[in-house]
Design a protein around this motif. Structure first.
Motif, PDB file in Angstrom:
ATOM      1  N   LYS A 138       0.910  -1.405  -0.359  1.00 36.23           N
ATOM      2  CA  LYS A 138       0.187   0.184  -0.290  1.00 36.23           C
ATOM      3  C   LYS A 138       1.132   1.235   0.294  1.00 36.23           C
ATOM      4  O   LYS A 138       0.597   1.897  -0.481  1.00 36.23           O
ATOM      5  CB  LYS A 138      -0.888   0.026   1.088  1.00 36.23           C
TER       6      LYS A 138
ATOM      7  N   SER B  29      -1.310   1.577  -5.984  1.00 36.63           N
ATOM      8  CA  SER B  29      -3.017   2.049  -5.228  1.00 36.63           C
ATOM      9  C   SER B  29      -3.939   0.822  -5.350  1.00 36.63           C
ATOM     10  O   SER B  29      -3.121  -0.436  -4.871  1.00 36.63           O
ATOM     11  CB  SER B  29      -3.515   1.964  -6.882  1.00 36.63           C
ATOM     12  N   LYS B  30      -4.696   1.002  -4.581  1.00 32.16           N
ATOM     13  CA  LYS B  30      -5.616  -0.255  -4.596  1.00 32.16           C
ATOM     14  C   LYS B  30      -5.970  -1.773  -5.304  1.00 32.16           C
ATOM     15  O   LYS B  30      -5.486  -2.414  -5.147  1.00 32.16           O
ATOM     16  CB  LYS B  30      -7.347  -0.268  -4.236  1.00 32.16           C
ATOM     17  N   LYS B  31      -5.826  -0.870  -6.304  1.00 29.23           N
ATOM     18  CA  LYS B  31      -5.935  -2.247  -7.780  1.00 29.23           C
ATOM     19  C   LYS B  31      -4.873  -2.140  -7.998  1.00 29.23           C
ATOM     20  O   LYS B  31      -4.911  -3.777  -8.484  1.00 29.23           O
ATOM     21  CB  LYS B  31      -6.196  -1.057  -8.852  1.00 29.23           C
ATOM     22  N   GLY B  32      -3.416  -2.008  -7.791  1.00 31.11           N
ATOM     23  CA  GLY B  32      -2.155  -2.069  -8.222  1.00 31.11           C
ATOM     24  C   GLY B  32      -1.663  -3.010  -6.921  1.00 31.11           C
ATOM     25  O   GLY B  32      -1.270  -4.021  -7.474  1.00 31.11           O
ATOM     26  N   GLN B  33      -2.056  -3.042  -5.635  1.00 31.97           N
ATOM     27  CA  GLN B  33      -1.935  -3.519  -4.701  1.00 31.97           C
ATOM     28  C   GLN B  33      -2.534  -5.554  -4.850  1.00 31.97           C
ATOM     29  O   GLN B  33      -1.514  -6.303  -4.445  1.00 31.97           O
ATOM     30  CB  GLN B  33      -2.604  -3.637  -2.969  1.00 31.97           C
ATOM     31  N   LYS B  34      -3.828  -5.094  -5.452  1.00 35.31           N
ATOM     32  CA  LYS B  34      -4.400  -6.699  -5.802  1.00 35.31           C
ATOM     33  C   LYS B  34      -3.492  -7.315  -6.723  1.00 35.31           C
ATOM     34  O   LYS B  34      -3.714  -8.498  -6.980  1.00 35.31           O
ATOM     35  CB  LYS B  34      -6.234  -6.221  -5.641  1.00 35.31           C
ATOM     36  N   CYS B  35      -3.493  -6.975  -7.815  1.00 32.96           N
ATOM     37  CA  CYS B  35      -3.356  -7.053  -9.091  1.00 32.96           C
ATOM     38  C   CYS B  35      -1.343  -7.512  -8.375  1.00 32.96           C
ATOM     39  O   CYS B  35      -1.281  -9.257  -8.623  1.00 32.96           O
ATOM     40  CB  CYS B  35      -2.894  -6.255 -10.165  1.00 32.96           C
TER      41      CYS B  35
ATOM     42  N   MET C 286     -11.757 -10.965 -11.315  1.00 31.97           N
ATOM     43  CA  MET C 286     -10.465 -10.039 -11.513  1.00 31.97           C
ATOM     44  C   MET C 286     -10.457  -9.753 -13.342  1.00 31.97           C
ATOM     45  O   MET C 286     -10.826  -8.218 -13.839  1.00 31.97           O
ATOM     46  CB  MET C 286      -8.975  -9.572 -11.749  1.00 31.97           C
TER      47      MET C 286
ATOM     48  N   LYS D  52     -16.684  -8.009 -14.812  1.00 35.81           N
ATOM     49  CA  LYS D  52     -17.690  -6.930 -15.360  1.00 35.81           C
ATOM     50  C   LYS D  52     -19.128  -7.852 -16.183  1.00 35.81           C
ATOM     51  O   LYS D  52     -19.712  -7.440 -15.812  1.00 35.81           O
ATOM     52  CB  LYS D  52     -16.841  -6.158 -16.771  1.00 35.81           C
TER      53      LYS D  52
END
Length: 673
Positions: free
Chosen positions: A225, A229-235, A265, A269
């Motif tokens: 973190k 970013s949040k999305k980057g952390q998850k990926c 991920m 969608k």
């Protein structure tokens, strides 16, 4: 493509369900196609015409092109070592894996190896509800087994696994737990505790699963973190976990948990989680249909299905436990009454230990004192819980019980999701469970069973309404504990949790070798070596003792005569022709319908004098497959055939049962009537 996804969204389960039924019908029984017919009628009545058409098309295509993986049947193989124990390695060759038995002292995981072997055939136990080792190997993509003859070449490969292995290396006892949680492997010390965890039904807390993956991802994201970013952390966390997951031995539950984080991920969608999970389940089964025989797959995927259905419900985690009960009973034949409560209490502590291990990977010896303290406390907690655990015994669940139970359970899930009370469903579930608990006491069926114990004798007699349970001999193998591996699991599957008596015909190891372990792990009221007459339940067992002393221990075998549901049985132990002749001189004639052939069909028994005295309709020969004594003898078989006796052999037909019910008797083998 967008239009296809829009059509599929929210309908993935309905499309995947008929495909799942086709796979199950192909693997288990064609009767399941009946369910498919009712399902298509349901879609038609609900006017889901497009869904019906697509389901029919996909089901028909799968039916036509369904494929079962086949063995390679090659003696010379090359590949990567993906699993290793004291007696064998598993070599991966693309899709296929090969298990090779032998000594591999200088071989490490993920080495590239080339070797020559010869086919290794093991005897598959043919008892009802026995663990099918062959199908278990198939479920792991292991379709060939070899005995090592020669290693042609071996090339060591540096791998992340070896880095992790070195990192957790310590002289402390905590190494066993580190191996379990970090590498997913069990050493000898952990195997003992793992058995206790299984019996307590909390083993899922210790096997790498979705819970550990979630903790690991949160732990990684706390570090990431500061940079992403949040999305980057998850990926990035999922990429790191993926590298880690494919660096340790294969784990079905962990793979399912990872894919259910990774796939949303990509497809989130267009598809919801239930859609993705439904296609994932069918995809895994199409990749390897034998997965349906893997208990880890069944438990992991079924419970996760229930989790998805209950994910928006506050009471979901409590109701979830009820969904696991039939699986627990099927595996263990007992239900730990407080296992759910124990799991809830232990979960925070297990999470804390797992996080401590992750910090140990980073900081090493500085964390070790805290981790060792946590580990010692955990062992004491497990020992305490195990000593005071309380279980209810159950027989093997019937299809009727499972069907009724899950119908009520799914009805309860539906009510929870429409915000209605499930008090009635919970009460009915507990009532069904209670009724099944008492099932052995109102079961009208009785049976006489020749249990497959290899080269030995073991016969089980079960009377209706739990009036009496008896073993005649226990069998015995030098390299295997028959009591814990075959006898006790089968007895428990039949709703038998104590024996009124065990008759031991004589003291040869192949007739009584498993007795000590049986008495240690199972309740045995009486052991009878020598007797004249004994009544157990409705049956009277007579020992046709002869007034003569025999120097040979086989000839001193008890000769047991008993009438069961209008059929007369004669159990002859290992007596020889001499005893048979004396028996004829003493009794002249005996009404015998079922003969337990003496001495596993040896030519030293089953003489003409015996058949002057008896005229059996059925002969039972308990004998090991490809045994070194070459039992049963060709002469014995020919003599039985000449007298018109129907022969049943455990080496060819496995378990043989004579089931009786309201005056009728039916002979059943592992393959049916």
């Amino acid at each position: 493509i967008k239009g296809v996804f829009m059509f599929i969204k929210g309908k993935g389960f309905y499309l995947a369900l008929p495909l799942l039924v086709v796979v199950l019908a192909k693997m288990l029984h064609p009767i399941l196609y009946v369910f498919l017919i009712f399902y298509f009628i349901f879609l038609y009545l609900k006017h889901f015409k497009i869904l019906l058409s697509v389901s029919l098309l996909l089901s028909f295509l799968l039916f036509l092109f369904f494929y079962l993986p086949q063995p390679l049947n090659q003696n010379e193989i090359s590949g990567k070592v993906v699993s290793k124990d004291d007696q064998s390695i598993v070599v991966k060759r693309g899709y296929h894996k090969v298990k090779v038995y032998g000594e591999f002292k200088n071989i490490s995981l993920f080495d590239d190896i080339s070797l020559i072997g010869k086919p290794y055939n093991f005897h598959q136990i043919q008892n009802d509800y026995a663990f099918n080792y062959q199908y278990y190997l198939y479920s792991l993509n292991i379709f060939d087994t070899l005995q090592l003859e020669k290693i042609k070449s071996n090339q060591h490969q540096d791998h992340l696994y070896h880095c992790l292995e070195k990192r957790i290396k310590t002289s402390s006892k905590v190494k066993s737990l580190l191996s379990l949680f970090i590498l997913g492997t069990k050493d000898e010390q952990m195997k003992e505790y793992y058995q206790k965890l299984t019996q307590l039904s909390i083993v899922h807390l210790f096997a790498l699963s979705g819970m550990h993956l979630t903790i690991l991802q949160k732990w990684l994201m706390n570090f990431l973190k500061f940079f992403f970013s949040k999305k980057g952390q998850k990926c990035i966390s999922l990429i790191l976990i993926g590298v880690y997951m494919f660096s340790i031995p294969y784990n079905i539950s962990y793979l399912r948990a990872y894919l259910m984080l990774f796939l949303p991920m990509i497809f989130g969608k267009w598809l919801n989680q239930l859609d993705i999970f439904s296609f994932l389940t069918v995809g895994m089964l199409m990749y390897n249909p034998y997965l349906i025989y893997n208990l880890s797959f069944i438990f992991s995927y079924l419970i996760y299905f229930f989790i998805l259905l209950l994910q928006n419900q506050k009471a979901g985690k409590y109701y979830l436990f009820l969904g696991s009960i039939p699986i627990i009973i099927s595996i263990q034949h007992v239900l730990p009454v407080f296992s759910f409560l124990i799991g809830i209490l232990l979960m925070p502590y297990i999470e804390m230990i797992y996080k401590s291990m992750l910090y140990y990977l980073l900081l090493g010896k500085y964390v070790l004192p805290f981790l060792s303290l946590e580990y010692e406390l955990l062992l004491k907690m497990i020992a305490f819980i195990y000593d005071f655990s309380f279980t209810l015994p159950f027989s093997q669940p019937t299809l009727f019980f499972i069907g009724v139970y899950y119908y009520l359970y799914l009805k309860g899930i539906y009510k929870l999701n429409v915000n209605r009370k499930v008090t009635q469903e919970v009460c009915l579930l507990l009532s069904v469970l209670l009724a099944f608990y008492f099932y052995p006491y109102y079961n009208m069926k009785g049976q006489v069973v020749m249990i497959d114990v290899g080269q030995g004798d073991c016969f089980f007699i079960q009377q209706p309404y739990a009036r009496g349970n008896v073993l005649i001999d226990t069998g015995g193998l030098q390299k295997s504990d028959l009591a814990t591996s075959r006898l006790i699991p089968y007895l428990q599957s039949q709703g038998v949790f104590y024996l009124d008596a065990v008759f031991i015909s004589h003291e040869d190891y192949d007739h009584c070798g498993a007795l000590a372990s049986l008495k240690e792990h199972f309740k045995v009221k009486k052991v009878l070596y020598d007797f004249k007459k004994k009544k157990i339940g409705d049956l009277v067992f007579k020992n046709l003792a002869l007034d003569k002393y025999y120097t040979n221990s086989n000839d001193r075998s008890s000769i047991i005569y008993v009438t069961i549901n209008h059929l007369n049985y004669l159990f002859t132990g290992d007596i020889s022709k001499e005893v048979e002749s004396d028996l004829y001189q003493t009794y002249h004639h005996l009404d015998v319908d079922v003969l337990k052939v003496a001495h596993h069909g040896s030519s030293s028994s089953s003489s003409e004098d015996l058949f002057k005295m008896i005229d059996p309709k059925v002969a039972l020969i308990s004998v090991g497959k490809n045994n070194r004594y070459r039992h049963p003898s060709y002469l014995t078989l020919k003599r039985l055939e000449a007298y018109g006796v129907k022969i049943y052999r455990s080496d060819l037909q496995g378990m043989v049962k004579i089931v009786y019910y309201v005056g009728k008797n039916y002979v059943m083998t592992s393959s049916g009537f």
